[in-house]
Design a protein around this motif. Structure first.
Motif, PDB file in Angstrom:
ATOM      1  N   ALA A 271      56.001  -0.140  75.685  1.00 11.97           N
ATOM      2  CA  ALA A 271      56.262   0.834  74.626  1.00 11.97           C
ATOM      3  C   ALA A 271      55.804   2.237  75.021  1.00 11.97           C
ATOM      4  N   ASP A 272      54.805   2.321  75.881  1.00 10.54           N
ATOM      5  CA  ASP A 272      54.298   3.619  76.315  1.00 10.54           C
ATOM      6  C   ASP A 272      55.249   4.298  77.290  1.00 10.54           C
ATOM      7  N   TYR A 273      55.643   3.579  78.339  1.00 10.85           N
ATOM      8  CA  TYR A 273      56.434   4.230  79.387  1.00 10.85           C
ATOM      9  C   TYR A 273      57.940   4.150  79.163  1.00 10.85           C
ATOM     10  N   ALA A 274      58.372   3.383  78.178  1.00  6.80           N
ATOM     11  CA  ALA A 274      59.815   3.278  77.918  1.00  6.80           C
ATOM     12  C   ALA A 274      60.366   4.490  77.179  1.00  6.80           C
ATOM     13  N   LYS A 275      59.502   5.289  76.568  1.00  7.21           N
ATOM     14  CA  LYS A 275      59.991   6.416  75.766  1.00  7.21           C
ATOM     15  C   LYS A 275      60.163   7.704  76.573  1.00  7.21           C
ATOM     16  N   TYR A 276      59.870   7.635  77.871  1.00  8.58           N
ATOM     17  CA  TYR A 276      60.024   8.816  78.717  1.00  8.58           C
ATOM     18  C   TYR A 276      61.247   8.676  79.633  1.00  8.58           C
ATOM     19  N   PRO A 277      61.840   9.807  80.038  1.00 12.14           N
ATOM     20  CA  PRO A 277      62.989   9.747  80.960  1.00 12.14           C
ATOM     21  C   PRO A 277      62.526   9.361  82.362  1.00 12.14           C
TER      22      PRO A 277
END
Length: 381
Positions: A271-277
């Motif tokens: 959930a932390d790193y999935a929201k960044y491009p």
């Protein structure tokens, strides 16, 4: 012009026969040539290679070590050519036409008349029994069978060139060329270390590095333009007709700019790193598959940039909130300068095999073997 194009395949075949029967007269009968013709042919080869190929003994003609080295490569070349009516003139015409794309450009490259090149290609088609080329617009391209025979001609040319270099090396004049296909990771540390060590041992041998992805480098490997590939290995079912040697396992890391919102945080989750491009490698590459494994099905994040250039990746990371999955070695300098950070992602545990890929029929020369040995040694540096 390469020395091999000044040779004659019939003369090289006669050379093999003399070595086998240890007699010029017996070889002349078998090769359907006169004794003077064979003697002259051998003398011509000796002059071009600047070496002695036979020693006349009481019990016949004994091949020298130079002859043995050359014959080994000639036999391999003849196996690729697979037709005793094909000449080096035919081979050269097909290779030059394919790489130039037209008879006119091939004429410029070689200095040979376009009509002579056209005639040689047509003669070769007649010998083989199928059309080698076809015209598409203003370009001449190879047919499917033509492409396959072009590859065989390229491999035969490579064998003959390697044989000449090996003969020179036996005389203490090592020269030639090591041709490496370098995938992204290999260019960071492993390849430079091997090249530097190799140059100290063989200062007169050039090293040519062709950079690219495996998809870009695979065909040049198969047709002899490259000696081997260095980089990520493929599963056996995907590898093709090649041999692979594992050198080490690389564990990629997720990187971001130093002041990225995720930098310094512990135990990051999807959930932390999935929201960044993300900046990702090309589809089908091993590292792209490792990246996809970080996310649950149907939850892949934005991937606005697909790129394999570490320089481009670095600049994008520094300019925004991008994340990327790379080898730690690829950004070694940036990490030492504290420009980028490695994110703490416990879920990232997969490794990718890194090693050497060669043609399955490759027979390395001594200097190629030296280079491979130095690559193995560079792994632990």
């Amino acid at each position: 012009m390469s020395v091999i194009w000044t040779l004659n395949l019939r003369h090289l075949q006669a050379l093999i026969r003399v070595a086998e029967v240890q007699s010029v007269s017996a070889a002349a009968d078998a090769a359907n040539l006169t004794q003077p013709a064979i003697t002259k042919a051998i003398a011509g080869i000796e002059r071009k290679l600047n070496c002695k190929l036979f020693v006349r003994m009481s019990d016949g003609m004994q091949p020298t070590e130079c002859a043995t080295i050359l014959i080994r490569r000639v036999k391999r070349a003849l196996a690729f050519i697979s037709n005793n009516k094909v000449s080096l003139t035919h081979m050269r015409a097909l290779i030059e036409l394919s790489e130039a794309g037209s008879y006119k450009l091939a004429q410029v490259r070689t200095g040979l008349a376009a009509s002579a090149l056209h005639r040689s290609v047509n003669d070769l088609s007649a010998i083989l029994g199928y059309n080698l080329v076809k015209k598409v617009g203003n370009r001449i391209i190879l047919s499917g069978q033509g492409k396959r025979y072009y590859n065989r001609c390229k491999l035969a040319k490579t064998e003959l060139e390697t044989g000449l270099y090996e003969v020179q090396g036996h005389q203490g004049r090592w020269a030639g060329l090591i041709r490496v296909g370098a995938m992204p990771l290999s260019r960071a540390k492993l390849l430079p270390a091997a090249v530097s060590a190799f140059h100290k041992i063989h200062p007169d041998v050039r090293v040519s590095v062709m950079e690219g992805s495996r998809a870009e480098l695979y065909d040049p490997l198969c047709n002899g333009d490259l000696d081997f590939l260095l980089g990520a290995l493929r599963p056996e079912v995907e590898a093709g007709p090649v041999e692979q040697e594992l050198l080490f396992y690389d564990k990629p890391v997720i990187v971001a700019r130093k002041n990225h919102p995720l930098a310094g945080k512990k135990n990051l989750r999807e959930a932390d790193y999935a929201k960044y491009p993300w900046i990702v490698a090309g589809a089908g590459t091993p590292i792209r598959k490792l990246w996809a494994g970080l996310f649950s099905e149907g939850n892949l994040p934005q991937t606005p940039v697909e790129c394999g250039s570490i320089m481009t990746i670095r600049e994008l990371l520094l300019e925004g909130d991008f994340l990327s999955l790379v080898s730690k070695d690829q950004l070694r300098a940036e990490l030492e300068l504290d420009w980028v950070s490695i994110l703490d992602v416990p879920a990232l545990s997969e490794q990718r095999p890194i090693g050497i890929t060669t043609r399955d029929d490759w027979f390395p020369s001594p200097i190629q073997t030296d280079f491979i040995h130095l690559l193995r040694g560079a792994v632990n540096q």
